[in-house]
Design a protein around this motif. Structure first.
Motif, PDB file in Angstrom:
ATOM      1  N   GLY A  31      -1.351   0.238  -0.096  1.00 30.91           N
ATOM      2  CA  GLY A  31      -0.469   0.706  -1.166  1.00 30.91           C
ATOM      3  C   GLY A  31      -0.826   2.113  -1.614  1.00 30.91           C
ATOM      4  O   GLY A  31       0.044   2.965  -1.806  1.00 30.91           O
ATOM      5  N   GLY A  32      -2.098   2.369  -1.793  1.00 36.25           N
ATOM      6  CA  GLY A  32      -2.537   3.704  -2.188  1.00 36.25           C
ATOM      7  C   GLY A  32      -2.217   4.746  -1.124  1.00 36.25           C
ATOM      8  O   GLY A  32      -1.775   5.850  -1.419  1.00 36.25           O
ATOM      9  N   GLY A  33      -2.425   4.387   0.135  1.00 39.93           N
ATOM     10  CA  GLY A  33      -2.112   5.301   1.232  1.00 39.93           C
ATOM     11  C   GLY A  33      -0.615   5.576   1.323  1.00 39.93           C
ATOM     12  O   GLY A  33      -0.190   6.709   1.554  1.00 39.93           O
ATOM     13  N   GLY A  34       0.205   4.553   1.127  1.00 36.37           N
ATOM     14  CA  GLY A  34       1.654   4.732   1.143  1.00 36.37           C
ATOM     15  C   GLY A  34       2.120   5.620   0.001  1.00 36.37           C
ATOM     16  O   GLY A  34       2.977   6.485   0.174  1.00 36.37           O
ATOM     17  N   PHE A  35       1.559   5.412  -1.179  1.00 33.73           N
ATOM     18  CA  PHE A  35       1.909   6.249  -2.332  1.00 33.73           C
ATOM     19  C   PHE A  35       1.554   7.704  -2.047  1.00 33.73           C
ATOM     20  O   PHE A  35       2.335   8.616  -2.289  1.00 33.73           O
ATOM     21  CB  PHE A  35       1.181   5.756  -3.583  1.00 33.73           C
ATOM     22  N   SER A  40       3.015  13.129  -1.316  1.00 26.28           N
ATOM     23  CA  SER A  40       2.643  14.421  -0.739  1.00 26.28           C
ATOM     24  C   SER A  40       3.716  14.955   0.192  1.00 26.28           C
ATOM     25  O   SER A  40       3.642  16.100   0.630  1.00 26.28           O
ATOM     26  CB  SER A  40       1.319  14.310   0.007  1.00 26.28           C
ATOM     27  N   GLY A  41       4.713  14.156   0.532  1.00 20.85           N
ATOM     28  CA  GLY A  41       5.795  14.603   1.384  1.00 20.85           C
ATOM     29  C   GLY A  41       5.577  14.326   2.856  1.00 20.85           C
ATOM     30  O   GLY A  41       6.357  14.774   3.686  1.00 20.85           O
ATOM     31  N   MET A  42       4.537  13.614   3.207  1.00 21.73           N
ATOM     32  CA  MET A  42       4.300  13.294   4.606  1.00 21.73           C
ATOM     33  C   MET A  42       5.400  12.380   5.139  1.00 21.73           C
ATOM     34  O   MET A  42       5.768  12.446   6.307  1.00 21.73           O
ATOM     35  CB  MET A  42       2.933  12.628   4.780  1.00 21.73           C
ATOM     36  N   ILE A  43       5.921  11.519   4.251  1.00 21.03           N
ATOM     37  CA  ILE A  43       7.013  10.616   4.601  1.00 21.03           C
ATOM     38  C   ILE A  43       8.157  10.906   3.632  1.00 21.03           C
ATOM     39  O   ILE A  43       7.947  11.055   2.433  1.00 21.03           O
ATOM     40  CB  ILE A  43       6.576   9.136   4.458  1.00 21.03           C
ATOM     41  N   LEU A  44       9.373  10.999   4.147  1.00 20.97           N
ATOM     42  CA  LEU A  44      10.577  11.220   3.324  1.00 20.97           C
ATOM     43  C   LEU A  44      10.541  12.529   2.559  1.00 20.97           C
ATOM     44  O   LEU A  44      11.065  12.630   1.465  1.00 20.97           O
ATOM     45  CB  LEU A  44      10.778  10.061   2.334  1.00 20.97           C
ATOM     46  N   GLY A  45       9.889  13.532   3.072  1.00 16.93           N
ATOM     47  CA  GLY A  45       9.840  14.819   2.393  1.00 16.93           C
ATOM     48  C   GLY A  45       9.479  15.925   3.358  1.00 16.93           C
ATOM     49  O   GLY A  45       9.194  15.694   4.535  1.00 16.93           O
ATOM     50  N   SER A  46       9.481  17.144   2.829  1.00 12.02           N
ATOM     51  CA  SER A  46       9.198  18.283   3.685  1.00 12.02           C
ATOM     52  C   SER A  46       7.735  18.693   3.648  1.00 12.02           C
ATOM     53  O   SER A  46       7.349  19.624   4.315  1.00 12.02           O
ATOM     54  CB  SER A  46      10.056  19.476   3.256  1.00 12.02           C
ATOM     55  N   GLY A  47       6.947  18.059   2.798  1.00  9.64           N
ATOM     56  CA  GLY A  47       5.539  18.408   2.729  1.00  9.64           C
ATOM     57  C   GLY A  47       5.226  19.385   1.626  1.00  9.64           C
ATOM     58  O   GLY A  47       4.076  19.693   1.379  1.00  9.64           O
ATOM     59  N   GLU A  48       6.253  19.933   0.941  1.00  6.14           N
ATOM     60  CA  GLU A  48       6.033  20.856  -0.166  1.00  6.14           C
ATOM     61  C   GLU A  48       6.463  20.192  -1.455  1.00  6.14           C
ATOM     62  O   GLU A  48       7.438  19.463  -1.497  1.00  6.14           O
ATOM     63  CB  GLU A  48       6.869  22.127   0.031  1.00  6.14           C
ATOM     64  N   SER A  49       5.733  20.452  -2.495  1.00  7.25           N
ATOM     65  CA  SER A  49       6.135  19.926  -3.791  1.00  7.25           C
ATOM     66  C   SER A  49       7.301  20.734  -4.306  1.00  7.25           C
ATOM     67  O   SER A  49       7.661  21.768  -3.757  1.00  7.25           O
ATOM     68  CB  SER A  49       4.965  19.979  -4.777  1.00  7.25           C
TER      69      SER A  49
END
Length: 173
Positions: A31-35, A40-49
């Motif tokens: 759960g912590g790793g998924g969060f 952080s954008g590794m999944i479902l994001g571009s990697g930038e805040s």
């Protein structure tokens, strides 16, 4: 038959709690790793805040405005009204309401609205004098009063002249 127990029939051995504890630790770690991965954008994001994306797009006002790119606010001018002090008669007592507001108008209509401010003040003064003292004790009264006053101001100023009425001061003494 003897009273001695058979050596073959023994009490069942206690099951180990190791698999339960191991499963719980792995579930928390997953759960912590998924969060972290989603945040952080590794999944479902571009990697930038969001802040990094705003700076990468050249939008340096995103932090100061508190808004993302693409949400442009329409231009507006604010016409201040002189503060009003209105006596409100109640059951056996007279109280005073100090009221201050500003009108949000399109910039191209600012001069027109400023020219008819005496009419606007007259309408607001007449309306607020008619408000009952018991009505002012209701917590939701400000929302209703604001809507009523805005409608009256829009009738006096004409269509599309005033967008909003912003209450700056509303004090009952």
């Amino acid at each position: 038959m003897s009273a001695v127990a058979d050596p073959e029939v023994e009490a069942p051995a206690k099951k180990s709690k190791l698999p339960l504890i191991l499963g719980l630790v792995l579930a928390i770690a997953g759960g912590g790793g998924g969060f972290f991965a989603v945040n952080s954008g590794m999944i479902l994001g571009s990697g930038e805040s969001g802040d990094e994306q705003a700076h990468a797009n050249g939008d340096t006002h995103a932090e100061a405005d508190g808004e993302g790119a693409g949400t442009d606010m329409p231009s507006a001018a604010f016409v201040p009204l002189d503060p009003l002090v209105i006596s409100i008669a109640g059951t056996g007592e007279t109280r005073f309401l100090r009221f201050g507001a500003q009108l949000e108008v399109p910039p191209e209509h600012e001069a027109e609205v400023t020219a008819i401010l005496p009419r606007v003040v007259d309408v607001l003064n007449g309306y607020l004098r008619a408000v009952d003292l018991e009505e002012l004790s209701d917590p939701d009264v400000l929302v209703r009063l604001r809507g009523q006053m805005l409608r009256r101001v829009q009738v006096v100023t004409g269509p599309n002249q005033v967008r909003d009425l912003l209450i700056m001061e509303f004090v009952l003494n």
